[in-house]
Motif scaffolding. Structure first.
Motif, PDB file in Angstrom:
ATOM      1  N   HIS A 197       1.127  -1.146   0.082  1.00 63.05           N
ATOM      2  CA  HIS A 197       0.285   0.253  -0.311  1.00 63.05           C
ATOM      3  C   HIS A 197       0.875   1.428  -0.213  1.00 63.05           C
ATOM      4  O   HIS A 197       0.384   2.493  -0.361  1.00 63.05           O
ATOM      5  CB  HIS A 197      -0.529  -0.035   1.139  1.00 63.05           C
ATOM      6  N   THR A 200       2.661   1.675  -3.987  1.00 66.97           N
ATOM      7  CA  THR A 200       1.428   1.327  -4.734  1.00 66.97           C
ATOM      8  C   THR A 200       0.650   2.553  -4.084  1.00 66.97           C
ATOM      9  O   THR A 200      -0.333   3.068  -5.592  1.00 66.97           O
ATOM     10  CB  THR A 200       1.179   0.016  -5.438  1.00 66.97           C
ATOM     11  N   GLN A 202      -2.833   1.093  -3.317  1.00 66.75           N
ATOM     12  CA  GLN A 202      -3.531   0.827  -4.138  1.00 66.75           C
ATOM     13  C   GLN A 202      -4.938   1.197  -2.804  1.00 66.75           C
ATOM     14  O   GLN A 202      -4.183   0.531  -1.449  1.00 66.75           O
ATOM     15  CB  GLN A 202      -3.175  -0.805  -4.447  1.00 66.75           C
ATOM     16  N   SER A 203      -5.998   0.705  -3.115  1.00 62.13           N
ATOM     17  CA  SER A 203      -7.029  -0.064  -2.311  1.00 62.13           C
ATOM     18  C   SER A 203      -7.105  -0.960  -1.387  1.00 62.13           C
ATOM     19  O   SER A 203      -6.303  -1.690  -1.824  1.00 62.13           O
ATOM     20  CB  SER A 203      -8.216   0.712  -3.176  1.00 62.13           C
ATOM     21  N   ALA A 206      -7.440  -3.890  -4.044  1.00 63.80           N
ATOM     22  CA  ALA A 206      -6.965  -4.471  -4.708  1.00 63.80           C
ATOM     23  C   ALA A 206      -5.186  -4.510  -4.537  1.00 63.80           C
ATOM     24  O   ALA A 206      -4.985  -5.970  -4.518  1.00 63.80           O
ATOM     25  CB  ALA A 206      -6.535  -3.212  -5.296  1.00 63.80           C
ATOM     26  N   GLU A 210      -4.349  -9.000  -4.948  1.00 66.49           N
ATOM     27  CA  GLU A 210      -2.835  -9.424  -4.838  1.00 66.49           C
ATOM     28  C   GLU A 210      -1.734 -10.011  -3.966  1.00 66.49           C
ATOM     29  O   GLU A 210      -1.742 -10.987  -4.286  1.00 66.49           O
ATOM     30  CB  GLU A 210      -1.844  -8.079  -5.107  1.00 66.49           C
TER      31      GLU A 210
END
Length: 555
Positions: A197, A200, A202-203, A206, A210
């Motif tokens: 997090h 990147t 990302q939420s 997401a 991953e």
């Protein structure tokens, strides 16, 4: 996928599973309680209906309790005791317990048309889990039955079709899915999530996707671990709510009905107001698509001018019982001709067919005007069927009088109210299944329905004197919300009756919208064409007035 067991187990224990836990929903508990003296064929029929409903329930969707009662028993409740909803996951759990408990009360053989039921050891081996874990899988829709083998010993087993249905919605490797996340793996997940997090941005969803692939876990399991850690920390790593669920949409719908602004809900869920409006609209569609609508197809339905021919009649648009109606059961009802009655029956079937056709054409993100059109058609169809029911009520009252030895209005008020509700329910079931070509048989079918109901009634020990009532003691509100399959689309009598305190323009607008004073309910677009403005402005106006009526915020 087809699966079956080819060999019968050699021995079983009579106590193969602990006693089923208590029901979460009082309505399912009440359904089971009502069956304590029922014959085995009734228990078997409702057990099979409940198992069929399990396969249709979505875990994240909310279901009204009267709908559950209807799908299990085939009858709609007469009272408003079930004006609540239950989330699908809890409903699945209770229905599985309902099925297992009923199967213990009837003599169910292990070999039937469904196949050969296998014991829990083979079920656990098939799923790759332990026997203890099986008990927790009821919430996921694993249906188990008490069955009896050839020697008379009873055990808890699973039929092949139940197993197939469960496996269709679950991964084959159940053991890996239900492997507990230990502290070491949890720490690795949180550390990897933090690094991913921070690097990147990302939420949560997401990141969960991953990490699920990296750790061999499901996305929901990783998401649950991350959310649990955020709830425990003062500074959560993720501050997003995640995708709006059906439950979230229902909360927003209820809050909006109570006058709470959508912006407040948007702040609560960390979403935009438009995202909440879209979620609420999708939830409205889901509720409509879950309705078991039935209608007869007539050649007239194929005409391009079917709306004008079937709906452009005074008998179809006026004199309809609405949510504001108060009925005095002593007053005789005005009858209509058989031709007018048939027109009302045909119109109700056409409205249901038209609504169903629109529902089938809706895409993933429907238009608000299309949804409003479907809801308005259902309200109108309900009004028409209510008008037909009122035509059959005198015959039902007559059947009651022959059995009770006096008119219904000669009974004490509460007893008269109960018989009035029974007559309404019996006549509604007749009208619900009435075909247009058989509309002339309405009275005889209502009498037959009441005779069947009265045949189960225990005769009174001795006759009582007829009750005397004041002029307003036998006036009851029209039970429209308790009769239709879509009670959430209908206004409550208590708040709709407050519209007399509105200004005349607002009063007329609410009357036209909800179909009061005998009128049919109008769509938003029809109100816009009649009064001017835009659809958005009209919806805001109607919503503001409805909140005032519901919450009694009138000057």
């Amino acid at each position: 996928m087809v699966w079956s067991s080819t060999t019968a187990p050699s021995s079983f224990s009579e106590i193969d599973l602990p006693k089923a836990p208590r029901f979460l929903a009082s309505v399912v508990d009440a359904l089971h309680h009502d069956l304590r003296f029922a014959p085995d064929d009734t228990k078997l029929r409702q057990m099979n209906a409940a198992e069929e409903l399990i396969g249709r329930v979505k875990p994240e969707q909310l279901y009204p309790m009267d709908f559950v009662v209807y799908r299990v028993t085939g009858y709609r409740p007469e009272t408003t005791d079930f004006d609540t909803t239950l989330v699908g996951k809890a409903l699945i759990r209770d229905l599985c317990i309902f099925v297992q408990t009923l199967s213990a009360e009837i003599d169910l053989p292990m070999q039937s048309e469904r196949g050969l039921a296998i014991p829990l050891d083979q079920v656990a081996a098939r799923l790759g889990i332990t026997r203890r874990t099986i008990q927790r899988r009821r919430a996921d829709g694993l249906v188990l039955h008490w069955v009896r083998d050839e020697s008379g010993r009873r055990f808890v087993g699973c039929f092949p079709d139940s197993m197939d249905r469960f496996l269709e919605s679950c991964p084959v490797n159940m053991g890996s899915r239900w492997r507990r996340v230990d502290q070491e793996e949890r720490a690795e997940l949180l550390s990897a999530a933090r690094l991913l997090h921070e690097s990147t941005g990302q939420s949560l969803d997401a990141v969960a996707g991953e990490l699920a692939a990296r750790f061999g876990r499901s996305r929901s399991t990783v998401r649950r671990v991350l959310r649990a850690d955020d709830r425990q920390n003062d500074t959560p790593l993720f501050d997003t709510h995640g995708p709006l669920t059906s439950r979230d949409a229902c909360v927003c719908i209820r809050a909006r009905e109570m006058g709470i602004p959508v912006t407040s809900c948007a702040e609560r869920f960390g979403k935009s107001s438009s995202a909440l409006h879209r979620a609420m609209l999708r939830e409205r569609v889901s509720r409509l698509q879950a309705l078991p609508l039935r209608w007869s197809v007539l050649p007239t339905f194929n005409r391009p001018d079917a709306d004008q021919v079937l709906l452009g009649l005074d008998v179809v648009e006026r004199g309809l019982p609405g949510p504001d109606l108060v009925v005095d059961i002593r007053e005789p009802l005005a009858s209509c001709s058989e031709a007018d009655r048939e027109r009302m029956v045909v119109a109700s079937h056409w409205l249901l067919a038209r609504a169903s056709s629109v529902l089938l054409e809706l895409d993933q993100q429907p238009d608000a005007s299309q949804v409003d059109a479907v809801e308005s058609d259902l309200r109108w169809a309900g009004r028409l069927r209510g008008a037909i029911v009122r035509q059959g009520l005198p015959a039902a009252f007559q059947a009651c009088e022959h059995s009770l030895g006096r008119p219904v209005w000669g009974l004490p008020r509460e007893e008269a109210r109960r018989w009035y509700q029974r007559c309404l329910q019996a006549c509604w079931e007749v009208v619900d299944a009435l075909e247009p070509r058989l509309s002339s048989r309405l009275e005889s079918r209502c009498i037959a329905a009441m005779d069947r109901l009265l045949a189960t009634r225990k005769p009174a020990s001795r006759p009582r004197a007829a009750a005397r009532h004041d002029s307003d003691q036998l006036q009851f509100a029209w039970m429209h919300r308790q009769l239709v399959m879509w009670p959430w689309l209908e206004p409550d009598h208590h708040w709709i009756s407050r519209r007399s305190r509105l200004q005349k323009a607002d009063h007329d607008l609410i009357t036209e919208r909800w179909g009061c004073d005998g009128l049919r309910p109008l769509r938003v677009q029809e109100l816009v064409r009649k009064h001017g403005g835009t659809s958005t402005a009209m919806q805001r106006k109607l919503h503001g007035l409805e909140v005032q009526l519901r919450m009694n915020r009138l000057s």
